[in-house]
Enzyme design. Structure first.
Site, PDB file in Angstrom:
ATOM      1  N   GLY A  64      -9.090   1.606  -9.710  1.00  0.00           N
ATOM      2  CA  GLY A  64      -9.409   0.207  -9.496  1.00  0.00           C
ATOM      3  C   GLY A  64      -9.967   0.029  -8.105  1.00  0.00           C
ATOM      4  N   GLN A  80     -11.801  -4.143  -0.204  1.00  0.00           N
ATOM      5  CA  GLN A  80     -11.952  -2.719   0.113  1.00  0.00           C
ATOM      6  C   GLN A  80     -13.399  -2.352   0.418  1.00  0.00           C
ATOM      7  OE1 GLN A  80      -9.448  -1.407  -3.496  1.00  0.00           O
ATOM      8  NE2 GLN A  80      -9.073   0.168  -1.950  1.00  0.00           N
ATOM      9  N   CYS A  93      -4.417   5.058  -2.825  1.00  0.00           N
ATOM     10  CA  CYS A  93      -5.349   3.950  -2.617  1.00  0.00           C
ATOM     11  C   CYS A  93      -6.586   4.500  -1.933  1.00  0.00           C
ATOM     12  CB  CYS A  93      -4.680   2.891  -1.749  1.00  0.00           C
ATOM     13  SG  CYS A  93      -5.731   1.464  -1.430  1.00  0.00           S
ATOM     14  N   LEU A  94      -7.749   4.048  -2.403  1.00  0.00           N
ATOM     15  CA  LEU A  94      -8.994   4.529  -1.792  1.00  0.00           C
ATOM     16  C   LEU A  94      -9.090   4.120  -0.324  1.00  0.00           C
ATOM     17  CD1 LEU A  94     -11.458   3.796  -4.735  1.00  0.00           C
ATOM     18  CD2 LEU A  94     -10.449   6.003  -4.091  1.00  0.00           C
ATOM     19  N   HIS A 114      -1.225  -3.504  -8.046  1.00  0.00           N
ATOM     20  CA  HIS A 114      -1.762  -2.867  -6.837  1.00  0.00           C
ATOM     21  C   HIS A 114      -3.094  -3.519  -6.440  1.00  0.00           C
ATOM     22  CE1 HIS A 114      -2.852   0.930  -4.443  1.00  0.00           C
ATOM     23  NE2 HIS A 114      -3.963   0.233  -4.473  1.00  0.00           N
ATOM     24  N   GLU A 115      -3.989  -3.699  -7.417  1.00  0.00           N
ATOM     25  CA  GLU A 115      -5.313  -4.260  -7.091  1.00  0.00           C
ATOM     26  C   GLU A 115      -5.204  -5.709  -6.636  1.00  0.00           C
ATOM     27  OE1 GLU A 115      -7.576  -2.257  -6.595  1.00  0.00           O
ATOM     28  OE2 GLU A 115      -6.634  -0.590  -7.656  1.00  0.00           O
ATOM     29  N   HIS A 167      -4.167  -6.311  -3.057  1.00  0.00           N
ATOM     30  CA  HIS A 167      -5.250  -6.213  -2.063  1.00  0.00           C
ATOM     31  C   HIS A 167      -5.829  -7.587  -1.730  1.00  0.00           C
ATOM     32  CE1 HIS A 167      -5.956  -1.962  -1.341  1.00  0.00           C
ATOM     33  NE2 HIS A 167      -5.951  -1.683  -2.629  1.00  0.00           N
TER      34      HIS A 167
HETATM   35 NI    NI Z   1      -5.772   0.272  -3.367  1.00  0.00          NI
END
Ligand code: NI
Length: 200
Positions: A49, A54, A109-110, A151-152, A155
Site C-alpha cells: 500500500g 509518502q 513501511c516504504l 497502516h495506510e 499515514h
Molecule cells: Ni507505510
C-alpha cells in the site's frame, strides 16, 4: 505516470495530518495523475500500500494492492483499492485487544526502509471511503488486509507503524529474515498465517 520519490522517516510530511480531498476536485487531472503516480510508485517499490503523504502530498488518499505472495500462500490477495478520504472503524473490542480480536504482524513501511516491527491491531474493521470517481463505498475487512488498511490510513494522520510497534520487536530486515521464523511473522487470532515455507 511517474514513479515518485518516497519520503523517509524524519520527513515532516510524514508527521502531518493530511487534508481531506475536496470531492468536487477528485476527477481533476491533477488528482487523477496523483493517484496514478501512487499506484505506479507502490508497484515499483513492491509495497502492499501507499499513502499520499509518502510521496510528499499531504492529502487523504491511500492505495492498496496485494498480489499472491509465494512466501505467504495463505494470504488472500487484495485487488487494487483506492481510498479517498477513508474513515476506519474497529469492529472489535476495546483498547485491550484479546487475541481473538487481534491480528498481529511484523509490519514494514516504504517510508521506514529496511525495518520490521510487530504491531497488534483490531482484526476486523469497517472502512468508508470514496473511489477515484468520487463514488462512496464501504468495505468490511478482516485479518491481514484489515491490518494493511489501518497502516495506510494511519499515514493520513501522521502515524507510522513504529509508533504502534512493540519497541523490543524492532528489527532490521536482514536480522528479521534470520531470526523471526515464518510462523511468528503473521498471527491472526493468535494463529500463524502461512503456507509451505519457502527458502528466502
Ligand atoms: Ni507505510
Amino acid at each position: 505516470m511517474a514513479i515518485r520519490k518516497i519520503a523517509q522517516l524524519g520527513e515532516p510530511v510524514l508527521r502531518q495530518r493530511a487534508s481531506p480531498v475536496a470531492l468536487a476536485e477528485i476527477r481533476s487531472e491533477k488528482l487523477q495523475a496523483l493517484i496514478d503516480d501512487m499506484i505506479e510508485t507502490m508497484r515499483d517499490a513492491d509495497g502492499a500500500g501507499l499513502a499520499a503523504p509518502q510521496i510528499y502530498e499531504s492529502v487523504r488518499i491511500a492505495v492498496i494492492e496485494v498480489e499472491q505472495n509465494p512466501r505467504y500462500p495463505a494470504l488472500a490477495p487484495v485487488p487494487l483499492t483506492i481510498l479517498v478520504n477513508p474513515v476506519v472503524t474497529s469492529e472489535v473490542g476495546g483498547s485491550e485487544l484479546a487475541s481473538d480480536d487481534a491480528v498481529e504482524m511484523f509490519e514494514g513501511c516504504l517510508s521506514v526502509a529496511g525495518v520490521r516491527g510487530r504491531v497488534r491491531r483490531p482484526r476486523r474493521v469497517r472502512v468508508t471511503a470514496h473511489d477515484r470517481d468520487g463514488k462512496p463505498f464501504e468495505l468490511r475487512w478482516e485479518g491481514v488486509r484489515a491490518a494493511i488498511v489501518q497502516h495506510e490510513c494511519d499515514h493520513l494522520d501522521g502515524v507510522l507503524f513504529v509508533d504502534r510497534a512493540d519497541p523490543r520487536s524492532l528489527t532490521f530486515l536482514r536480522e528479521y529474515e534470520r531470526h523471526v521464523p515464518l510462523e511468528r511473522r503473521i498471527l491472526d487470532r493468535g494463529q500463524p498465517v502461512l503456507g509451505a515455507p519457502k527458502a528466502s
